[in-house]
Design an enzyme around this catalytic site. Sequence first.
Site, short mmCIF file in Angstrom:
data_model
loop_
_atom_site.label_atom_id
_atom_site.label_comp_id
_atom_site.label_asym_id
_atom_site.label_seq_id
_atom_site.Cartn_x
_atom_site.Cartn_y
_atom_site.Cartn_z
N TYR A 184 0.86 -1.20 0.00
CA TYR A 184 0.00 0.00 0.00
C TYR A 184 0.90 1.25 0.00
CZ TYR A 184 -3.47 3.34 1.70
OH TYR A 184 -4.28 4.43 1.84
N THR A 210 1.57 3.72 1.74
CA THR A 210 2.35 4.22 2.90
C THR A 210 3.36 3.17 3.41
OG1 THR A 210 0.72 3.32 4.43
CG2 THR A 210 0.42 5.62 3.75
N LYS A 211 3.40 2.00 2.79
CA LYS A 211 4.20 0.92 3.36
C LYS A 211 5.69 1.05 3.02
CE LYS A 211 0.88 -1.34 5.49
NZ LYS A 211 -0.29 -0.48 5.34
N THR A 212 6.48 0.12 3.56
CA THR A 212 7.94 0.25 3.45
C THR A 212 8.45 0.11 2.02
OG1 THR A 212 8.10 -2.07 4.05
CG2 THR A 212 8.44 -0.46 5.82
#
Length: 405
Positions: free
Chosen positions: A198, A200-202
Amino acid sequence: MNRNTDRENFIPFARPSIGEEEEEAVIKVLRSGWLTTGKIAEKFETEFAGFVGSKYAAALNSATAGLHLALEAAGIKRGDRVITTPFTFASTAEVIRYLGADPVFADIEEETGNISPDLMFKTLSEYNEREKAKIKAVIPVHFAGLPCSMEEIEDAADKFELQIIEDSAHAFPVKLAEGRYKGRYAGTVGDMGVYSFYATKTITTGEGGMLVTDSKTCYERVKVMRLHGIDRDVFDRYNSIEGSWKYDITAPGFKYNMTDLAAALGLVQLKNAVNFLEKRRAIARYYIETFSQYDFLKIPDYSPEHAWHLFVIRIAPEKLTIGRDGFIELLKEEGIGTSVHFIPLHIMTYYKKRYGFKENDFPESFKRYRNSISIPIYPGLSDDSLQLISETVVKIGKKYYKKAT
Ligand SMILES: Cc1ncc(COP(=O)(O)O)c(C=O)c1O
């Protein structure tokens, strides 16, 4: 100064690190004549599996899809029970309900936000004794990127015959620290593991996810179910000489495949994953160094065994004259974006109505939720922003510090 009025200078809570290489990779796919699942998605799967050391990887359009497919492949069905934590995002529990099964919650450890192995054991013993329907699987959530106590979870899985599906949405790339799993990536210890890409993920593909497993049977089921229960890949159908229009449907599957466009992003992001992690670690170290002297904040211990997807500060309400919500408002006024992880599921209307939960049924989750603020942590966060965020948090804490009476 009210920096919030100045949109240009607002520091967002999260921001993906997308560079020219990602842009070029996407353009290449756009010009290739094939946009959806094909060779690029397949390459992403191969490289991702190689990276985490898993036998199989299935690229999907979200981690939610991955958790759903994992439970389906694990044979979870109507009337079954799955144990997990209420301190998670909607996905972890909703997928259990998709299959007509029910979540059974065990509370978290105060310090980590991860499921408490003790409470998990207790819940499993009591529940299985009391109820007719037994708990069939466990979904540990590696909160904020810190791996759960997998040794204890595996002990419970052995004892109570559970399948383990790791919700690794926050935990890429992070290796487990101690004991028998040394050197293995979070997400590859259980029967299946699921990562989120997603925005906002790493690492990100905009929307996306990956399911990994060493089980050929599970992998094959996931592959079929991610695309309508069709027994062959779309790419073959349209683009190879051997391909034909014929296909069979072996089960009522879903539409959970990852596009080549998304996978092109994923391949470049994967290459940068270790570099991104180093930057997140540096930010975490800076925050910890800055905040550790203030007793109005509780902060996580520094650990290299942490993906640092989130940096969560917890305010100590007994030390401050403002609450968490007020703190967030003041940060916003200063132009700093934040979030809260998580509003526990047991206080959500649906779960309250279905299971009759009260706030204090899971007191650690509720307490953590009440005091937590997630502050920005991402590779593109500038030194100036990092300094400003840290100074602002400290400034607010000092201003609203309860004077000794
Ligand atoms: C713990 C957890 N699990 C699962 C998910 C779902 O991920 P996705 O948005 O890729 O479906 C999220 C999303 O934020 C999450 O935080």
